[in-house]
Write a protein that holds these residues in place. Structure first.
Motif, PDB file in Angstrom:
ATOM      1  N   VAL A 125      -0.170 -40.155 -22.621  1.00  0.00           N
ATOM      2  CA  VAL A 125      -1.380 -39.468 -23.099  1.00  0.00           C
ATOM      3  C   VAL A 125      -1.521 -38.152 -22.328  1.00  0.00           C
ATOM      4  N   PRO A 126      -1.666 -37.024 -23.018  1.00  0.00           N
ATOM      5  CA  PRO A 126      -1.902 -35.774 -22.292  1.00  0.00           C
ATOM      6  C   PRO A 126      -3.252 -35.821 -21.565  1.00  0.00           C
ATOM      7  N   VAL A 127      -3.223 -35.563 -20.271  1.00  0.00           N
ATOM      8  CA  VAL A 127      -4.463 -35.562 -19.477  1.00  0.00           C
ATOM      9  C   VAL A 127      -4.495 -34.314 -18.606  1.00  0.00           C
ATOM     10  N   VAL A 128      -5.600 -33.580 -18.656  1.00  0.00           N
ATOM     11  CA  VAL A 128      -5.786 -32.477 -17.702  1.00  0.00           C
ATOM     12  C   VAL A 128      -7.054 -32.754 -16.890  1.00  0.00           C
ATOM     13  N   GLY A 129      -7.110 -32.151 -15.703  1.00  0.00           N
ATOM     14  CA  GLY A 129      -8.214 -32.431 -14.787  1.00  0.00           C
ATOM     15  C   GLY A 129      -9.073 -31.218 -14.497  1.00  0.00           C
ATOM     16  N   ILE A 130     -10.337 -31.502 -14.247  1.00  0.00           N
ATOM     17  CA  ILE A 130     -11.275 -30.500 -13.730  1.00  0.00           C
ATOM     18  C   ILE A 130     -11.820 -31.076 -12.431  1.00  0.00           C
ATOM     19  N   THR A 131     -11.921 -30.247 -11.406  1.00  0.00           N
ATOM     20  CA  THR A 131     -12.387 -30.735 -10.112  1.00  0.00           C
ATOM     21  C   THR A 131     -13.863 -31.090 -10.194  1.00  0.00           C
ATOM     22  N   GLY A 132     -14.236 -32.257  -9.742  1.00  0.00           N
ATOM     23  CA  GLY A 132     -15.656 -32.604  -9.683  1.00  0.00           C
ATOM     24  C   GLY A 132     -15.855 -33.457  -8.456  1.00  0.00           C
ATOM     25  N   THR A 133     -16.026 -32.836  -7.321  1.00  0.00           N
ATOM     26  CA  THR A 133     -16.236 -33.571  -6.074  1.00  0.00           C
ATOM     27  C   THR A 133     -16.858 -32.637  -5.048  1.00  0.00           C
ATOM     28  N   ILE A 134     -17.831 -33.148  -4.313  1.00  0.00           N
ATOM     29  CA  ILE A 134     -18.472 -32.288  -3.313  1.00  0.00           C
ATOM     30  C   ILE A 134     -17.581 -32.093  -2.082  1.00  0.00           C
ATOM     31  N   ASP A 135     -16.461 -32.837  -2.016  1.00  0.00           N
ATOM     32  CA  ASP A 135     -15.652 -32.853  -0.791  1.00  0.00           C
ATOM     33  C   ASP A 135     -14.780 -31.622  -0.565  1.00  0.00           C
ATOM     34  N   ASN A 136     -14.509 -30.865  -1.593  1.00  0.00           N
ATOM     35  CA  ASN A 136     -13.614 -29.700  -1.512  1.00  0.00           C
ATOM     36  C   ASN A 136     -12.291 -30.029  -0.830  1.00  0.00           C
ATOM     37  N   ASP A 137     -11.683 -31.138  -1.227  1.00  0.00           N
ATOM     38  CA  ASP A 137     -10.464 -31.592  -0.548  1.00  0.00           C
ATOM     39  C   ASP A 137      -9.240 -31.570  -1.463  1.00  0.00           C
ATOM     40  N   LEU A 138      -9.272 -30.740  -2.500  1.00  0.00           N
ATOM     41  CA  LEU A 138      -8.117 -30.652  -3.390  1.00  0.00           C
ATOM     42  C   LEU A 138      -7.409 -29.319  -3.185  1.00  0.00           C
ATOM     43  N   ALA A 139      -6.081 -29.361  -3.224  1.00  0.00           N
ATOM     44  CA  ALA A 139      -5.323 -28.115  -3.187  1.00  0.00           C
ATOM     45  C   ALA A 139      -5.300 -27.533  -4.595  1.00  0.00           C
ATOM     46  N   GLY A 140      -5.067 -26.228  -4.695  1.00  0.00           N
ATOM     47  CA  GLY A 140      -4.956 -25.608  -6.013  1.00  0.00           C
ATOM     48  C   GLY A 140      -6.261 -25.067  -6.546  1.00  0.00           C
ATOM     49  N   THR A 141      -7.253 -25.003  -5.700  1.00  0.00           N
ATOM     50  CA  THR A 141      -8.518 -24.362  -6.085  1.00  0.00           C
ATOM     51  C   THR A 141      -9.244 -23.939  -4.810  1.00  0.00           C
ATOM     52  N   ASP A 142      -9.912 -22.807  -4.877  1.00  0.00           N
ATOM     53  CA  ASP A 142     -10.634 -22.359  -3.676  1.00  0.00           C
ATOM     54  C   ASP A 142     -11.823 -23.255  -3.396  1.00  0.00           C
ATOM     55  N   ALA A 143     -12.410 -23.768  -4.458  1.00  0.00           N
ATOM     56  CA  ALA A 143     -13.550 -24.685  -4.293  1.00  0.00           C
ATOM     57  C   ALA A 143     -13.524 -25.711  -5.407  1.00  0.00           C
ATOM     58  N   THR A 144     -14.092 -26.868  -5.142  1.00  0.00           N
ATOM     59  CA  THR A 144     -14.249 -27.884  -6.179  1.00  0.00           C
ATOM     60  C   THR A 144     -15.689 -27.807  -6.698  1.00  0.00           C
ATOM     61  N   ILE A 145     -15.878 -28.231  -7.937  1.00  0.00           N
ATOM     62  CA  ILE A 145     -17.224 -28.204  -8.528  1.00  0.00           C
ATOM     63  C   ILE A 145     -18.146 -29.147  -7.743  1.00  0.00           C
ATOM     64  N   GLY A 146     -19.253 -28.628  -7.278  1.00  0.00           N
ATOM     65  CA  GLY A 146     -20.215 -29.430  -6.520  1.00  0.00           C
ATOM     66  C   GLY A 146     -20.265 -29.056  -5.052  1.00  0.00           C
ATOM     67  N   PHE A 147     -19.186 -28.489  -4.566  1.00  0.00           N
ATOM     68  CA  PHE A 147     -19.119 -28.170  -3.135  1.00  0.00           C
ATOM     69  C   PHE A 147     -20.144 -27.099  -2.757  1.00  0.00           C
ATOM     70  N   ASP A 148     -20.231 -26.060  -3.561  1.00  0.00           N
ATOM     71  CA  ASP A 148     -21.156 -24.968  -3.228  1.00  0.00           C
ATOM     72  C   ASP A 148     -22.604 -25.460  -3.227  1.00  0.00           C
ATOM     73  N   THR A 149     -22.943 -26.255  -4.228  1.00  0.00           N
ATOM     74  CA  THR A 149     -24.316 -26.778  -4.299  1.00  0.00           C
ATOM     75  C   THR A 149     -24.598 -27.697  -3.111  1.00  0.00           C
ATOM     76  N   ALA A 150     -23.677 -28.609  -2.839  1.00  0.00           N
ATOM     77  CA  ALA A 150     -23.894 -29.579  -1.751  1.00  0.00           C
ATOM     78  C   ALA A 150     -24.024 -28.868  -0.405  1.00  0.00           C
ATOM     79  N   THR A 151     -23.181 -27.867  -0.178  1.00  0.00           N
ATOM     80  CA  THR A 151     -23.255 -27.186   1.126  1.00  0.00           C
ATOM     81  C   THR A 151     -24.523 -26.349   1.229  1.00  0.00           C
ATOM     82  N   ASN A 152     -24.940 -25.755   0.123  1.00  0.00           N
ATOM     83  CA  ASN A 152     -26.198 -24.991   0.171  1.00  0.00           C
ATOM     84  C   ASN A 152     -27.387 -25.902   0.420  1.00  0.00           C
ATOM     85  N   THR A 153     -27.373 -27.077  -0.220  1.00  0.00           N
ATOM     86  CA  THR A 153     -28.457 -28.037   0.013  1.00  0.00           C
ATOM     87  C   THR A 153     -28.480 -28.455   1.479  1.00  0.00           C
TER      88      THR A 153
END
Ligand code: ATP
Length: 329
Positions: A125-153
Motif C-alpha cells: 500500500v502506498p503510504v506517505v507521512g506527515i510529521t505530527g509530534t511535539i518531540d521534534n525528533d525526526l530527521a528530514g525536517t527542521d521542525a515537526t508539526i506541534g513542536f513550535d506550539t508546544a515550546t511556545n506554550t
C-alpha cells in the motif's frame, strides 16, 4: 506536480501516536488537496486501531472547515497493539480494499512511521507521512508539526514561573515533556533564560547542576532548572530531591507542566508547516511516492525515507547546550 498519471484515486488519512497541535491543519490540507485534485478521501478514526477496526468514513471538503486553528485531532489518535501483529495489519489491508482505498497519509511520530513502513512493504500500500509530534525528533525536517506550539506554550508558562520565582529567591525545577527527546527542554531553556537544562541526550548530572547553583546563588534572585521528563537523573521531583540534600540556599519548588503542552491553538509556524506538508503528501501519493515523509528543510520541501527519518533522530545539538551555558552565567 511533474506527472499527469495518478497513482491513487481514493486516499485515507489518519493521526497516530501522541496528539500534537497542528494535526488538524494537516488533516484539512490533506482533505482539501485530495478534493482539489479530484481524489476521494476518507478519514480513519483513532489511528491504526481504527484501520484495523474499520472506523473509516468519507470526508467532504466542508468536514474540515473551521479546524485549522484547533489543537488536538478531529480524527482522534490512539496507540494500537493490534497493528504490531501481522494479522492486525492484514485486517487493515482488507478494510482498505473493501473501501477501495489505494493510498494512505499517516500523521504522527517515529512509531507511526515505523508502522507505516512495515505496512507499506508487507501489503504494497502506498503510504506517505506527515510529521505530527511535539518531540521534534525526526530527521528530514527542521521542525515537526506541534513542536513550535508546544515550546511556545512551555516558554510562556516558564516566564510566569520566573515572575514568582524571582519574587521569593526560589529555585524552581520545571519538568517539560520529552521521554526520549530533550528538544522541548533545550529550546525552552534558551528561550526562557533558564539556568540549567537536563535532557536525555546529554549527560549533565547533579554534580554539574550543583556547580551552577553555587555560582548562581551568589548573584541571582531566582534559578530555573528545566528537566525533560526522560532525563537519566529522573523527573523534576527526583532531581529536586537529589539537589535538596546537598544545596540549601534556595527555597525550592517543583512544577510539572504536563499535558497543557499538547493542547492549545497551533502557532502560525505549525499551521504553515502542516499546510505545506499536507499538500505535498497528497501530491506525493498522486506522483507515486511511498515510504517517505514530507518535511521542510531550510525553507524547502524535502522527502525523507521513513527509515532515515526515524534512525537519523536529531539529538539536541551540542551547540544549543553550549549557548545555554554561555547565556546563563
Ligand atoms: P509520539 O512521537 O507522539 O509518541 P509516535 O508516532 O511515535 O508518536 P507511537 O505510540 O510510538 O507514537 O506509535 C504509534 C503506533 O504506531 C503504535 O501504537 C503502533 O500501532 C504503530 N507502530 C509503531 N511501531 C510499529 C511497528 N514496528 N510495527 C507495526 N506498528 C507499529
Amino acid at each position: 506536480m511533474s506527472s499527469t498519471r495518478r497513482h491513487v484515486s481514493h486516499i485515507g488519512v489518519l493521526t497516530s501516536g501522541g496528539d500534537a497541535p497542528g494535526m488538524n491543519a494537516a488533516i484539512r490540507a490533506v482533505v482539501r488537496t485530495a478534493h482539489f485534485h479530484g481524489l476521494r478521501v476518507s478519514g480513519v478514526f483513532e489511528g491504526y486501531d481504527g484501520l484495523v477496526r474499520d472506523e473509516i468514513r468519507p470526508l467532504a471538503v466542508r468536514d474540515v472547515s473551521n479546524i485549522i486553528q484547533r489543537g488536538g485531532t478531529i480524527l482522534r489518535s490512539a496507540r494500537s497493539e493490534a497493528f504490531f501483529a501481522p494479522e492486525g495489519r492484514a485486517q487493515a489491508k482488507r478494510n482498505l480494499d473493501g473501501r477501495g482505498i489505494d493510498g494512505l497519509v499517516v500523521i504522527g511520530g517515529d512509531g507511526t512511521f515505523r508502522g507505516a513502513s512495515v505496512f507499506a512493504v508487507e501489503h504494497g500500500v502506498p503510504v506517505v507521512g506527515i510529521t505530527g509530534t511535539i518531540d521534534n525528533d525526526l530527521a528530514g525536517t527542521d521542525a515537526t508539526i506541534g513542536f513550535d506550539t508546544a515550546t511556545n506554550t512551555a516558554m510562556q508558562l516558564i516566564d510566569r514561573i520566573r515572575d514568582t520565582a524571582s519574587s521569593h529567591d526560589r529555585l524552581f525545577f520545571v519538568e517539560v515533556m520529552g521521554r526520549t527527546s530533550g528538544a522541548i527542554a533545550m529550546h525552552c531553556g534558551i528561550a526562557s533564560g533558564a539556568e540549567f537544562v537536563m535532557v536525555p541526550e546529554h549527560r549533565q548530572g547533579i554534580d554539574q547542576l550543583i556547580q551552577v547553583l553555587e555560582r548562581s546563588a551568589k548573584s541571582k534572585s531566582s534559578v530555573i532548572v528545566i528537566v525533560a521528563e526522560g532525563d537519566e537523573e529522573g523527573g523534576a521531583y527526583e532531581v529536586a530531591r537529589k539537589v535538596k540534600a546537598r544545596f540549601a540556599h534556595y527555597d525550592t519548588r517543583v512544577s510539572v507542566l504536563g499535558h497543557v503542552q499538547r493542547g492549545g491553538n497551533p502557532t502560525m509556524a505549525d499551521r504553515l508547516l502542516a499546510s505545506r506538508t499536507g499538500v505535498a503528501a497528497v501530491e506525493g501519493l498522486i506522483e507515486g511516492r511511498s515510504g517517505e515523509m514530507a518535511g521542510i528543510v531550510n525553507g524547502n520541501l524535502a522527502w525523507t525515507r521513513f527509515e532515515d527519518a526515524i534512525s537519523g533522530r536529531k539529538a539536541t545539538d551540542d551547540d544549543l547546550l553550549r549557548i545555554l551555558n554561555i547565556l546563563s552565567i
